[in-house]
Design a protein around this motif. Structure first.
Motif, PDB file in Angstrom:
ATOM      1  N   GLY A 208     -29.455  58.495 -91.224  1.00 43.39           N
ATOM      2  CA  GLY A 208     -30.296  59.563 -90.771  1.00 43.39           C
ATOM      3  C   GLY A 208     -29.538  60.856 -90.325  1.00 43.39           C
ATOM      4  N   ILE A 209     -28.012  60.595 -90.721  1.00 45.39           N
ATOM      5  CA  ILE A 209     -27.173  61.811 -90.453  1.00 45.39           C
ATOM      6  C   ILE A 209     -27.942  63.074 -91.251  1.00 45.39           C
ATOM      7  N   LYS A 210     -27.710  64.192 -90.652  1.00 41.27           N
ATOM      8  CA  LYS A 210     -28.542  65.320 -91.382  1.00 41.27           C
ATOM      9  C   LYS A 210     -27.531  65.891 -92.586  1.00 41.27           C
ATOM     10  N   LYS A 211     -26.272  66.160 -92.087  1.00 46.75           N
ATOM     11  CA  LYS A 211     -25.482  66.803 -92.972  1.00 46.75           C
ATOM     12  C   LYS A 211     -24.186  66.125 -93.101  1.00 46.75           C
ATOM     13  N   ILE A 212     -23.871  65.612 -94.621  1.00 48.36           N
ATOM     14  CA  ILE A 212     -22.814  64.957 -95.041  1.00 48.36           C
ATOM     15  C   ILE A 212     -21.845  65.850 -96.024  1.00 48.36           C
TER      16      ILE A 212
END
Length: 209
Positions: A140-144
């Motif tokens: 669920g990490i928003k930005k990668i």
């Protein structure tokens, strides 16, 4: 400025570990250690400092005998909450210990009560492989953001045509993209990975014989 100073200190300390503990450095490691030590950040690029630090951890991975990939997780304030590097071969063989996996394991083990990670950003020195990509989607990490592209093993740029529909649906709202950093750092990330990539890939292949 306080955050930038912390990033620089953390990076320099890890580079210093390589200098102090290795009396017979490989010339290529020495070259990139010098490059990163002397690098002057161009902060016109949004992700410059985090990109530099991920490259530091990538070089430390190479020094330890692993694939040259480093990763960092930062919170909504830009504070670094977890960092690490690839550990597939050292200290012992673990097929799952890619840099992103190391960082996410560390974060999730230490923050068991955190249920919403939409404000977090993960930086990885190299474009994520299929295993890490699905892990990051599930997290669920928003930005990668990746610093260097991996045209042969990376999955980020192949998502739309290669991922099953269920995973694409789960990834909606997440931003998988290249970090906004200098071309010099993008090149460094790729070149550091290539220092051990072919040799260690051959070792992975030999486990099948």
């Amino acid at each position: 400025m306080k955050l930038i100073n912390y990033i620089i200190e953390l990076g320099k300390n890890n580079l210093r570990d390589i200098i102090i503990s290795d009396n017979k450095q490989n010339a290529n490691i020495t070259y990139w250690e010098n490059f990163l030590s002397e690098y002057s950040a161009n902060r016109d690029y949004r992700d410059e400092d985090y990109a530099w630090l991920s490259c530091v951890f990538a070089l430390k991975a190479v020094y330890c005998g692993n694939f040259g990939v480093g990763s960092i997780l930062v919170d909504s304030n830009g504070e670094i909450v977890s960092f690490g590097h690839n550990e597939v071969f050292y200290p012992y063989f673990r097929s799952d210990r890619h840099a992103e996996m190391v960082v996410m394991n560390d974060f999730e083990d230490k923050h068991k009560n955190v249920s919403n990670v939409s404000g977090y950003t993960l930086y990885t020195s190299l474009e994520s492989c299929p295993m890490c990509l699905t892990r990051l989607i599930a997290s669920g990490i928003k930005k990668i953001y990746h610093v260097g592209a991996d045209e042969t093993g990376g999955m980020t740029n192949r998502m739309k045509e290669s991922m099953p529909e269920a995973w694409l649906e789960l990834s909606r709202g997440q931003d998988f993209d290249q970090a906004v950093c200098s071309p010099a750092l993008s090149n460094a990330a790729t070149e550091i990975f290539l220092l051990t990539a072919y040799q260690l890939y051959a070792k992975l292949m030999s486990r099948r014989v």
